[in-house]
Design an enzyme around this catalytic site. Structure first.
Site, PDB file in Angstrom:
ATOM      1  N   SER A   1      30.636  34.688  43.758  1.00 56.18           N
ATOM      2  CA  SER A   1      31.899  34.818  44.444  1.00 56.18           C
ATOM      3  C   SER A   1      33.036  35.307  43.561  1.00 56.18           C
ATOM      4  CB  SER A   1      32.285  33.463  45.050  1.00 56.18           C
ATOM      5  OG  SER A   1      32.479  32.501  44.025  1.00 56.18           O
TER       6      SER A   1
ATOM      7  N   LYS B   1      40.568  33.660  38.490  1.00 58.60           N
ATOM      8  CA  LYS B   1      40.096  33.667  39.881  1.00 58.60           C
ATOM      9  C   LYS B   1      41.075  32.889  40.752  1.00 58.60           C
ATOM     10  CE  LYS B   1      35.839  32.365  42.419  1.00 58.60           C
ATOM     11  NZ  LYS B   1      34.475  31.840  42.236  1.00 58.60           N
TER      12      LYS B   1
ATOM     13  N   SER C   1      28.121  32.050  40.607  1.00 61.22           N
ATOM     14  CA  SER C   1      29.259  32.929  40.870  1.00 61.22           C
ATOM     15  C   SER C   1      29.925  33.552  39.663  1.00 61.22           C
ATOM     16  CB  SER C   1      30.319  32.193  41.672  1.00 61.22           C
ATOM     17  OG  SER C   1      29.942  32.180  43.011  1.00 61.22           O
TER      18      SER C   1
END
Ligand code: GLN
Length: 486
Positions: free
Chosen positions: A152, A77, A176
């Site tokens: 997210s 990420k 997330s």
């Protein structure tokens, strides 16, 4: 034709194929190219990954023994620092910024000979549930491109879902990793707070943040977790004890003591078909000899407000470092004074959701409101921790839905922040209390979308969590449509 199933099988393939890592990298690079419209990646390291694959193939030719993540192709990420590579948190304020050091997680992956293939799109500073708050635009769910992948860590989830890497890293402050895993039909774990060092993870809310892992199966999660977890001199909140050995096989005869929160299963926001599937699963577990019991949980309505008060408070403080002076975006507008300079740089660099949370966090911490909001939310957090300790005296596992619905349609909740925040109802509990949680992809909804079951265990008990998850995957994974009892 190369295809990926698990790290174990991949390592067997490498033993028989001298240029196996190169074959695998080529395969994933072309999958990334094919799935470009999903917008899962923010950077792709084609040449670097190919070069590393070549070196690993050569290394194997010289020496038979392979490290735990030899040639394993991983995406991270875009909030996790990888030295000399761009890290932006999907924010305009950090565009072009390069990490000056490796996060501990990345360093440990590299030390075990993993190949990092790229960075993944996400909500700006990990704030969001749909991956719609990104300076790079939103990510599409590969199962149905009219749906969000969740957030997210939406890009990291889609990278695994769409077969663009073997495993990926995300971060989980309030769900997330687990929620996008749920929306994408894959496995996502948030370990115990402090299990994986936060050194080099861009902070959102430091007392909640935890790096998590996405994979297609529990065994690969186990391997990656073993590599990246453990004490770290660079993070004083990292758990000092070494994690217990995860590698033990499942004991098929073990009977679990399973708790579920009645209020959660009966909550009006929960999709009927999801609640029915979970009830049906609980009945099957009971029939198979496990102890399944409903536990009262009268704090459910407080957890989302407490989460948003505390995380925005921490974010307002953490994000104050992005001031346009030390790094990141700097305004080009003429400014009258320093305050004006900050105002311009930050207003231009941060997106709307991040600005809103900084304002909210500043408000709840301000004199006169501190006790009414921040202190009160801390008290709720304490009560949740006490409740958790009490539940785990009598139970091994708590199960909950991961999300009240399957993946939202793109744009469905963008104009209604409260509805968006309330959808975090089942995931923020594990972050408020620091316990580990996992979303296990067991079900398929009649709308064609997947959904998972969330399981949680006591702090530091990832071994039970993973063993229970293996049992679920092996025995109770069902894609059959379950009828809705209206
Ligand atoms: N949806 C939650 C939020 O917007 C979770 C975010 C996260 O876990 N990073 O805060």
């Amino acid at each position: 034709m190369f295809s990926f199933d698990s790290i174990k099988k991949y390592h067997a393939f490498l033993a028989a194929n001298a240029d196996g890592c190169t074959t695998a990298v080529n395969h994933f690079l072309s999958a990334i190219e094919k799935g470009k419209e999903l917008n899962a990646f923010t950077n792709i390291y084609s040449e670097e990954a190919s070069q590393r694959a070549k070196e690993l193939d050569e290394k194997r030719a010289r020496n038979d023994s392979v490290k735990k993540l030899h040639g394993v192709i991983i995406a991270i990420k875009d909030v996790i620092c990888y030295k000399d590579h761009e890290v932006t948190a999907a924010s305009g304020i950090l565009k072009g910024f390069k990490s000056i050091y490796n996060s501990t997680a990345v360093q440990r992956l590299l030390d075990e000979d993993a190949i990092i293939i790229g960075t993944c799109n996400c909500d700006e500073f990990a704030m969001g549930s749909t991956n719609e708050n990104s300076v790079y635009g939103n990510v599409l769910n590969a199962i149905d491109t009219t749906k969000v992948p969740g957030g997210s860590s939406g890009g990291s989830a889609v990278a695994v879902q769409a077969g663009m890497c073997m495993i990926s890293l995300g971060s989980d402050t309030g769900g997330s990793v687990r929620q996008p895993a749920d929306f994408c039909g894959i496995v996502g774990i948030k370990p115990t707070y402090g299990r994986i060092s936060r050194y080099g993870l861009i902070a959102y809310a430091s007392s909640f943040d935890q790096i998590g892992i996405f994979a297609n199966n529990i065994e690969d999660i186990e391997t990656a977790l073993e590599v990246i977890s453990g004490p770290d001199d660079f993070d004083s909140t990292a758990i000092q004890q070494l994690p217990k050995d995860n590698s033990s096989d499942i004991n098929v005869n073990k009977k679990y003591r399973i708790a579920y929160f009645k209020e959660a299963i009966e909550h009006p926001s929960l999709d009927k078909e999801i609640s029915n599937s979970i009830i049906e699963l609980l009945n099957k577990l009971k029939a198979d000899g496990h102890h399944v019991e409903a536990v009262d949980f009268n704090l459910l309505e407080y957890i989302v407000p407490a989460y948003y008060v505390l995380t925005t408070a921490e974010a307002s403080s953490n994000l104050s470092r992005f001031d346009g002076v030390r790094f990141g975006h700097r305004t080009k507008e003429p400014v009258a004074n320093l305050a004006d300079f900050y105002k311009h740089s930050r207003s231009e660099g941060f997106g709307k959701e991040v600005q809103k949370r900084i304002l909210l966090g500043t408000f709840v911490l301000s004199a006169g409101y501190y006790d009414a909001y921040y202190s009160k939310a801390q008290k709720v957090r304490r009560m949740l921790v006490d409740k958790t300790i009490a539940v785990f005296k009598d139970f091994d596992v708590i199960v909950l839905p991961t999300s009240p619905t399957t993946a939202f349609t793109i744009g469905e909740k963008t104009d209604d922040a409260i509805a968006m925040y309330l959808a975090d109802i089942y995931t923020v509990f594990a972050n408020l209390t620091g316990i580990p949680g996992i979303s296990v992809p067991l079900f398929k909804h009649s709308n064609g979308l997947p959904f998972g079951l969330q399981a949680m265990t006591n702090k530091q008990d990832e071994v039970t969590l993973l063993q229970f998850s293996k049992l679920l995957m092996q025995r109770y994974k069902t894609y059959q449509h379950l009828a809705i009892n209206e």
